[in-house]
Design a protein around this motif. Structure first.
Motif, mmCIF file in Angstrom:
data_model
loop_
_atom_site.group_PDB
_atom_site.id
_atom_site.type_symbol
_atom_site.label_atom_id
_atom_site.label_comp_id
_atom_site.label_asym_id
_atom_site.label_seq_id
_atom_site.Cartn_x
_atom_site.Cartn_y
_atom_site.Cartn_z
ATOM 1 N N THR A 143 0.841 -1.193 0.000
ATOM 2 C CA THR A 143 0.000 0.000 0.000
ATOM 3 C C THR A 143 0.878 1.244 0.000
ATOM 4 O O THR A 143 2.114 1.155 0.046
ATOM 5 N N THR A 144 0.243 2.398 -0.016
ATOM 6 C CA THR A 144 0.992 3.656 0.091
ATOM 7 C C THR A 144 1.783 3.702 1.393
ATOM 8 O O THR A 144 2.920 4.177 1.435
ATOM 9 N N LYS A 145 1.193 3.184 2.461
ATOM 10 C CA LYS A 145 1.879 3.127 3.751
ATOM 11 C C LYS A 145 3.132 2.261 3.670
ATOM 12 O O LYS A 145 4.163 2.578 4.268
ATOM 13 N N THR A 146 3.059 1.168 2.906
ATOM 14 C CA THR A 146 4.222 0.298 2.699
ATOM 15 C C THR A 146 5.345 1.076 2.032
ATOM 16 O O THR A 146 6.515 1.003 2.444
ATOM 17 N N MET A 147 4.991 1.828 0.989
ATOM 18 C CA MET A 147 5.990 2.596 0.247
ATOM 19 C C MET A 147 6.646 3.662 1.137
ATOM 20 O O MET A 147 7.853 3.884 1.070
ATOM 21 N N GLN A 148 5.846 4.291 1.969
ATOM 22 C CA GLN A 148 6.377 5.321 2.863
ATOM 23 C C GLN A 148 7.381 4.725 3.848
ATOM 24 O O GLN A 148 8.442 5.299 4.102
ATOM 25 N N SER A 166 10.594 3.826 2.028
ATOM 26 C CA SER A 166 11.353 5.001 1.578
ATOM 27 C C SER A 166 12.179 5.627 2.691
ATOM 28 O O SER A 166 13.166 6.316 2.428
ATOM 29 N N ALA A 194 9.687 2.138 -4.146
ATOM 30 C CA ALA A 194 10.011 3.019 -3.018
ATOM 31 C C ALA A 194 11.183 3.939 -3.330
ATOM 32 O O ALA A 194 11.319 5.011 -2.733
#
Length: 303
Positions: A74-79, A82, A105
């Motif tokens: 999810t977007t949270k995973t990518m954050q 990163s 990421a």
């Protein structure tokens, strides 16, 4: 003039030092800086926490109750990826999304650690499973012997990233592995005295555990708990349970128990939870759950 020359030299040296400081690319990390480590699921978190303790900050990517096989970043995973220093995952067969997620990421300093590297892996035999998941059964962390290799790999990764605390990580890994080895040795002795070696599970996640102790799993679903078991396979398993007087059908916490409960009723057995350690379970640690798994299997086989 001589005094002026001395003053000029001193100023020049000060200016050079100032410029050199300005030219450094990154400031040195603070003395109390903690490595930012992201892990995929609970077993990886347990191993990493045992090694890193208070020197690291851990974030889990996969929410409890979610099968790592089925997880979608999810977007949270990518954050999280990163901002992380290290990503620790089990294997490409378990978390097949890792490569794509880390590329997305775009974190050039991220160190990616496959914890199961150099473990003795068990090859899959079904062509469909191999096409979908790769060549090997990914459930290495459910082996107390493979777990020791994973812990060592994690310790070396942390030591390389944080050389100041390298000895701390290696010491913790060695102490944790002593506990894993003691549990392994204790149950190898116990299982060696049993005649019955086969137990029945909801899905075939325990091949590595079986190899440690000379056991054999009979399972309702395949290695990845995908699809519905065929009527033919259920009939064979029902006949096996009746023939061998199986009294316990083990059910994994993240797999639907319906088929296992149906089989248990059919053969006059009870169901009992067994841990795959993909999600957390209250205060129960990896070592606690593995010991409970082994004790439950041992009692089910002892006559």
């Amino acid at each position: 003039m001589k005094k002026l020359s001395i003053i000029f030299c001193i100023c020049t040296l000060l200016l050079c030092n100032l410029l050199a400081g300005c030219g450094s690319k990154e400031p040195a990390p603070a003395a109390d800086y903690k490595l930012r480590v992201v892990v995929t699921f609970n077993a990886m978190k347990e191993f990493t926490q045992a090694v890193g303790q208070d020197k690291i900050h851990i974030t889990s990517l996969i929410p409890d109750g979610t099968e790592p096989h089925d997880f979608q970043p999810t977007t949270k995973t990518m954050q999280a990826l990163s901002k992380a220093d290290i990503l620790i995952y089990n294997s490409t067969g378990m978390e097949r999304w890792v490569e794509q997620a880390t590329q997305a990421a775009a974190n050039p300093k991220l160190v990616i650690v496959e914890a199961s590297k150099d473990t003795d892996r068990i090859s899959l035999t079904e062509a469909d499973e191999i096409r979908a998941h790769g060549q090997y059964d990914p459930h290495t962390w459910l082996s107390l012997s493979c777990a020791q290799t994973e812990v060592k790999n994690i310790a070396e990764a942390l030591a390389a990233a944080d050389k100041t605390n390298a000895d701390f990580y290696r010491k913790n890994a060695a102490e944790y592995n002593q506990k894993l080895q003691a549990l392994l040795a204790a149950y190898q002795k116990k299982f060696s005295k049993l005649e019955q070696k086969d137990f029945v599970t909801g899905h075939a996640a325990f091949a590595y555990l079986c190899r440690d102790f000379g056991l054999q799993q009979q399972s309702i679903e395949d290695v990845f708990a995908s699809g519905e078991p065929s009527a033919q396979n259920l009939a064979k398993l029902t006949a096996y349970c009746k023939e061998h007087n199986v009294k316990t059908i083990f059910v994994e916490e993240a797999v639907s128990p319906k088929t296992s409960e149906t089989l248990a009723r059919e053969v006059g057995a009870t169901t009992q939870e067994i841990y795959t350690i993909e999600s957390s379970n209250g205060e129960k640690t990896y070592l606690t759950r593995m010991e409970e798994n082994l004790d439950a299997i041992y009692k089910s086989l002892k006559k």
